[in-house]
Design a protein around this motif. Structure first.
Motif, PDB file in Angstrom:
ATOM      1  N   ALA A   1      12.316 -13.245  26.240  1.00  0.00           N
ATOM      2  CA  ALA A   1      11.653 -12.467  25.185  1.00  0.00           C
ATOM      3  C   ALA A   1      10.726 -11.363  25.683  1.00  0.00           C
ATOM      4  N   PRO A   2       9.988 -11.528  26.818  1.00  0.00           N
ATOM      5  CA  PRO A   2       9.129 -10.421  27.247  1.00  0.00           C
ATOM      6  C   PRO A   2       9.902  -9.128  27.498  1.00  0.00           C
ATOM      7  N   ARG A   3      11.202  -9.233  27.761  1.00  0.00           N
ATOM      8  CA  ARG A   3      12.018  -8.060  28.027  1.00  0.00           C
ATOM      9  C   ARG A   3      12.669  -7.490  26.758  1.00  0.00           C
ATOM     10  N   PHE A   4      12.557  -8.202  25.617  1.00  0.00           N
ATOM     11  CA  PHE A   4      13.101  -7.668  24.373  1.00  0.00           C
ATOM     12  C   PHE A   4      12.163  -6.571  23.854  1.00  0.00           C
ATOM     13  N   ASN A   5      12.721  -5.577  23.184  1.00  0.00           N
ATOM     14  CA  ASN A   5      11.912  -4.428  22.728  1.00  0.00           C
ATOM     15  C   ASN A   5      10.721  -4.852  21.883  1.00  0.00           C
ATOM     16  N   HIS A   6      10.937  -5.829  20.996  1.00  0.00           N
ATOM     17  CA  HIS A   6       9.868  -6.295  20.110  1.00  0.00           C
ATOM     18  C   HIS A   6       9.473  -7.743  20.396  1.00  0.00           C
ATOM     19  N   GLY A   7       9.758  -8.203  21.610  1.00  0.00           N
ATOM     20  CA  GLY A   7       9.445  -9.599  21.905  1.00  0.00           C
ATOM     21  C   GLY A   7      10.247 -10.503  20.999  1.00  0.00           C
ATOM     22  N   VAL A   8       9.670 -11.642  20.634  1.00  0.00           N
ATOM     23  CA  VAL A   8      10.379 -12.548  19.729  1.00  0.00           C
ATOM     24  C   VAL A   8       9.393 -13.408  18.960  1.00  0.00           C
ATOM     25  N   GLU A   9       9.788 -13.787  17.760  1.00  0.00           N
ATOM     26  CA  GLU A   9       9.113 -14.833  16.998  1.00  0.00           C
ATOM     27  C   GLU A   9      10.179 -15.840  16.616  1.00  0.00           C
ATOM     28  N   VAL A  10      10.177 -16.994  17.274  1.00  0.00           N
ATOM     29  CA  VAL A  10      11.178 -18.033  17.027  1.00  0.00           C
ATOM     30  C   VAL A  10      10.594 -19.051  16.058  1.00  0.00           C
TER      31      VAL A  10
END
Length: 457
Positions: A208-217
């Motif tokens: 997730a740190p590498r995703f453009n908007h992070g993540v909310e799981v």
């Protein structure tokens, strides 16, 4: 270095004539090693993983990352590849520890690229943790594995990645599949049902740190199994510099948020695999002996740490000392009624000990074990009963009423924990033949040599 001799199709499990008295150096944690490899591969700078576990699952993870363009340089001393056992021989113990401490992997992040093919074997961490990494690759990445991997749940990861912007080709929400990496992933909020495997949550959080908007799981299913493994993921993310909001830190229940940002290249020393210490601790319990596990951490997120409480309740005693964890059997094994939902991987070993106890046991909260390397509840019931035991499978676990057991063939179904469970029973029951003990290489390399070394054979 000499080649390891081939193991027989049926391995005669050693019978213990005397109380075990040994120091056992347990190899590193598979769960920590494979998480560390993912985080190091996604970091902004090189990092080190020291004293990693070298087993089928971790080598598959390293191979998969290399296929995606990650550099992994191995420094392996010959001493660290030998069985690290001593029967109260301090010099041998020190030499083995020194060998293990000399092993390290240097991880060199680079531009992820495809096309690539990844063999996941039957490793849950590989089949679930690498597809999110593959979304960051420029090009297609095909995932395939052992026949059993086709049956293991993966839908939560696939559906979650699609909701976050990934393009994935699959036939039925399982392997084999192809992830069409676009070099980046949008990320953001996603709802998944992770009730069949906590690894679904960990898989999305690790990248997730590498995703453009992070993540909310947000987990929306029944109760999550194996929560300590998610806590391990969160703890390791934070050590690598990630910003994580989790239920344990005061966040919303069943919701984890990771902020986008660069990961640090860390220098991490892998703890001993506490779950893999289970058969050796069980040996002390079954034989009224004493086993020392060096380097047992005083604080850890590993689920195997629960063994201290569980095996103490079943008749042993333990103490954390400068030597490590010292576990001693009392000569009596008591039945137990225990919820294992957070530590399901310990179930086969606990079932083996419970089959040798002086009173019945009830193991609860582990319905998800039907979806592991094999259907562990059905397998344990069948194999223990074929030795003369009395085990009933319940909706979410096992009821075990001890009876005198006899020798016979114990089938493992290519499941490493079934093999170690059989070895535990073999300590007390002569004539146990373990089918395909080599399956222990999945997480515990050279288990037969470790086991016979512990027994002074």
């Amino acid at each position: 270095m000499t080649a390891t001799p081939a193991l027989p199709a049926l391995w005669p499990a050693p019978h213990a004539g005397d109380a075990v008295d040994a120091t056992v150096h347990v190899p590193g944690s598979k769960s920590v090693t494979n998480r560390a490899l993912i985080l190091a591969a996604l970091a902004a700078e090189p990092g080190w993983v020291r004293r990693p576990l070298r087993s089928r699952d971790t080598l598959l993870m390293a191979s998969g990352l290399r296929a995606l363009g990650v550099g992994i340089e191995e420094t392996v001393s010959s001493a660290s590849m030998m069985a690290s056992i001593s029967s109260l021989a301090p010099q041998a113990t020190a030499e083995a520890a020194a060998g293990a401490s000399g092993e390290a992997w240097r991880i060199i992040p680079s531009g992820l690229h495809g096309p690539a093919t990844v063999d996941v074997g039957n490793a849950g961490t590989v089949m679930r943790f690498l597809p999110p990494v593959a979304t960051l690759v420029n090009g297609p990445v095909r995932f395939d594995g052992d026949p059993r991997s086709y049956e293991r749940p993966l839908g939560g990861v696939i559906q979650g990645l699609r909701a976050l912007g990934a393009r994935i080709d699959d036939d039925r929400g399982a392997l084999p599949m192809t992830v069409h990496g676009g070099g980046a992933l949008v990320g953001g909020p996603v709802e998944i049902d992770a009730s069949s495997s906590s690894q679904f949550v960990s898989a999305l959080l690790l990248s997730a740190p590498r995703f453009n908007h992070g993540v909310e799981v947000r987990h929306i299913g029944a109760a999550l199994p194996s929560l300590p493994h998610i806590r391990m993921t969160v703890d390791m993310l934070r050590r690598a510099g990630a910003q994580v909001d989790s239920p344990e830190s005061g966040g919303e229940p069943n919701v984890w948020r990771v902020t986008p940002g660069a990961l640090l290249g860390t220098d991490l020393t892998v703890e001993p695999d506490l779950s893999n210490a289970q058969p050796f601790l069980a040996a002390a319990l079954v034989t009224a002996g004493r086993v020392v596990i060096p380097d047992w951490p005083a604080r850890t997120t590993q689920p195997g740490d629960r063994l201290r409480d569980i095996f103490t309740a079943m008749g042993g005693s333990c103490e954390l000392t400068d030597q490590g964890l010292v576990f001693t059997g009392s000569g009596r094994i008591h039945g137990i009624d225990v919820d294992l939902s957070e530590v399901g991987e310990l179930t086969p070993g606990i079932a083996a000990v419970a089959a040798l106890a002086d009173s019945p046991s009830t193991l609860r909260g582990v319905a998800h074990l039907r979806l592991h390397e094999t259907d562990r509840l059905a397998a344990l019931t069948k194999e223990i009963n074929e030795l003369g035991g009395d085990v009933n499978e319940t909706a979410d676990g096992l009821e075990i009423r001890p009876r005198p057991l006899r020798g016979g063939t114990f089938r493992t179904y290519d499941d490493h924990r079934m093999a170690t469970a059989a070895a535990i029973i073999g300590l007390a029951v002569p004539g146990i033949q373990v089918e395909n003990v080599a399956t222990t290489e999945k997480t515990l390399p050279d288990f037969p040599a470790l086991w016979t070394g512990m027994l002074g054979m």
